[in-house]
Scaffold this active site. Structure first.
Site, PDB file in Angstrom:
ATOM      1  N   ASN A  93       0.818  -1.204   0.000  1.00  0.00           N
ATOM      2  CA  ASN A  93       0.000   0.000   0.000  1.00  0.00           C
ATOM      3  C   ASN A  93       0.859   1.264   0.000  1.00  0.00           C
ATOM      4  O   ASN A  93       2.092   1.191   0.035  1.00  0.00           O
ATOM      5  CB  ASN A  93      -0.960  -0.038   1.195  1.00  0.00           C
ATOM      6  CG  ASN A  93      -2.297   0.606   0.890  1.00  0.00           C
ATOM      7  OD1 ASN A  93      -2.367   1.628   0.222  1.00  0.00           O
ATOM      8  ND2 ASN A  93      -3.367   0.003   1.381  1.00  0.00           N
ATOM      9  N   HIS A 123      22.867   0.833  13.445  1.00  0.00           N
ATOM     10  CA  HIS A 123      24.165   1.379  13.834  1.00  0.00           C
ATOM     11  C   HIS A 123      24.509   0.873  15.225  1.00  0.00           C
ATOM     12  O   HIS A 123      23.627   0.493  16.005  1.00  0.00           O
ATOM     13  CB  HIS A 123      24.138   2.921  13.818  1.00  0.00           C
ATOM     14  CG  HIS A 123      23.860   3.472  12.473  1.00  0.00           C
ATOM     15  ND1 HIS A 123      24.840   3.628  11.511  1.00  0.00           N
ATOM     16  CD2 HIS A 123      22.708   3.879  11.897  1.00  0.00           C
ATOM     17  CE1 HIS A 123      24.295   4.121  10.416  1.00  0.00           C
ATOM     18  NE2 HIS A 123      23.000   4.283  10.622  1.00  0.00           N
ATOM     19  N   LYS A 172      11.539  -9.083  17.094  1.00  0.00           N
ATOM     20  CA  LYS A 172      11.835 -10.523  17.200  1.00  0.00           C
ATOM     21  C   LYS A 172      10.983 -11.281  16.198  1.00  0.00           C
ATOM     22  O   LYS A 172       9.908 -10.830  15.807  1.00  0.00           O
ATOM     23  CB  LYS A 172      11.527 -11.017  18.615  1.00  0.00           C
ATOM     24  CG  LYS A 172      12.420 -10.367  19.650  1.00  0.00           C
ATOM     25  CD  LYS A 172      12.138 -10.902  21.027  1.00  0.00           C
ATOM     26  CE  LYS A 172      13.103 -10.203  21.994  1.00  0.00           C
ATOM     27  NZ  LYS A 172      12.857 -10.515  23.355  1.00  0.00           N
ATOM     28  N   LYS A 189      -2.485 -13.575  19.819  1.00  0.00           N
ATOM     29  CA  LYS A 189      -3.198 -14.844  19.731  1.00  0.00           C
ATOM     30  C   LYS A 189      -2.638 -15.667  18.581  1.00  0.00           C
ATOM     31  O   LYS A 189      -1.896 -15.159  17.740  1.00  0.00           O
ATOM     32  CB  LYS A 189      -4.691 -14.643  19.578  1.00  0.00           C
ATOM     33  CG  LYS A 189      -5.126 -14.059  18.243  1.00  0.00           C
ATOM     34  CD  LYS A 189      -6.642 -13.920  18.216  1.00  0.00           C
ATOM     35  CE  LYS A 189      -7.163 -13.766  16.814  1.00  0.00           C
ATOM     36  NZ  LYS A 189      -8.612 -13.790  16.770  1.00  0.00           N
TER      37      LYS A 189
END
Length: 193
Positions: A93, A123, A172, A189
């Protein structure tokens, strides 16, 4: 000319491997040249009047033809472009920003909402190495959906069928069939059919 012939393998392999690269070193000049070319082509991309033109201009930037089933809305921003790989039937988009020096792979049937940031570059926290660049790839597996204004940080893989909620900051890996959201993103969930 093939994609590999367009690049100097030394600096690019170092960059893709996550090696710290001093922005002042002479071989970084090759990166600056590609960034300058990408910025010039981006003007044309973002002035395009239809999705076919956007796809053509982004194909020039990446050096690889983007499948006609993939749709990218302008404006679209990238600083490098050569390390973006887009699958089939991808939708990106408006107003997304891809910093791809570490590599961005987007598999088939991925949906990317407006104002999404995919950032593969970072950095050092160490002040003496702050002007060094380190890069880690982002991989978005097939059928994932990245919500509006989400930010995906270096080294993250988004699993198959996963959903990243709008505004999330993902630092993560996200497992397959998971919904994550928040800052930093956490599991909300699991998706079950």
């Amino acid at each position: 000319m093939s994609k590999s012939q367009k690049t100097d393998p030394g600096i690019f392999e170092s960059m893709r491997s996550g090696e710290l690269i001093d922005l002042a070193e002479p071989r970084y000049q090759r990166i600056r040249e590609i960034v300058a070319a990408t910025l010039r082509l981006s003007v044309s991309l973002n002035a395009s009047t239809d999705v076919d033109q956007v796809r053509e201009r982004l194909s020039e930037i990446t050096g690889v033809e983007i499948d006609e089933s993939t749709t990218i809305f302008a404006p679209f921003h990238t600083n490098f472009g050569r390390f973006i790989q887009l699958g089939k039937n991808v939708f990106i988009n408006h107003a997304c920003s891809f910093l791809d020096m570490g590599g961005i792979t987007i598999e088939d049937n991925v949906l990317i909402g407006p104002k999404v940031n995919l950032i593969t570059e970072n950095h050092s926290l160490e002040p003496s190495k702050r002007r060094y660049l380190s890069c880690k790839p982002i991989v978005i597996k097939q059928n994932a959906w990245i919500g509006a204004s989400a930010t995906i940080l270096p080294g993250v893989t988004i699993g198959e069928n996963a959903v990243v909620a709008a505004g999330a900051v993902v630092s993560k890996d996200v497992p397959a069939n998971a919904v994550v959201g928040g800052v930093p993103a956490k599991l909300i969930k699991k998706i079950t059919d």
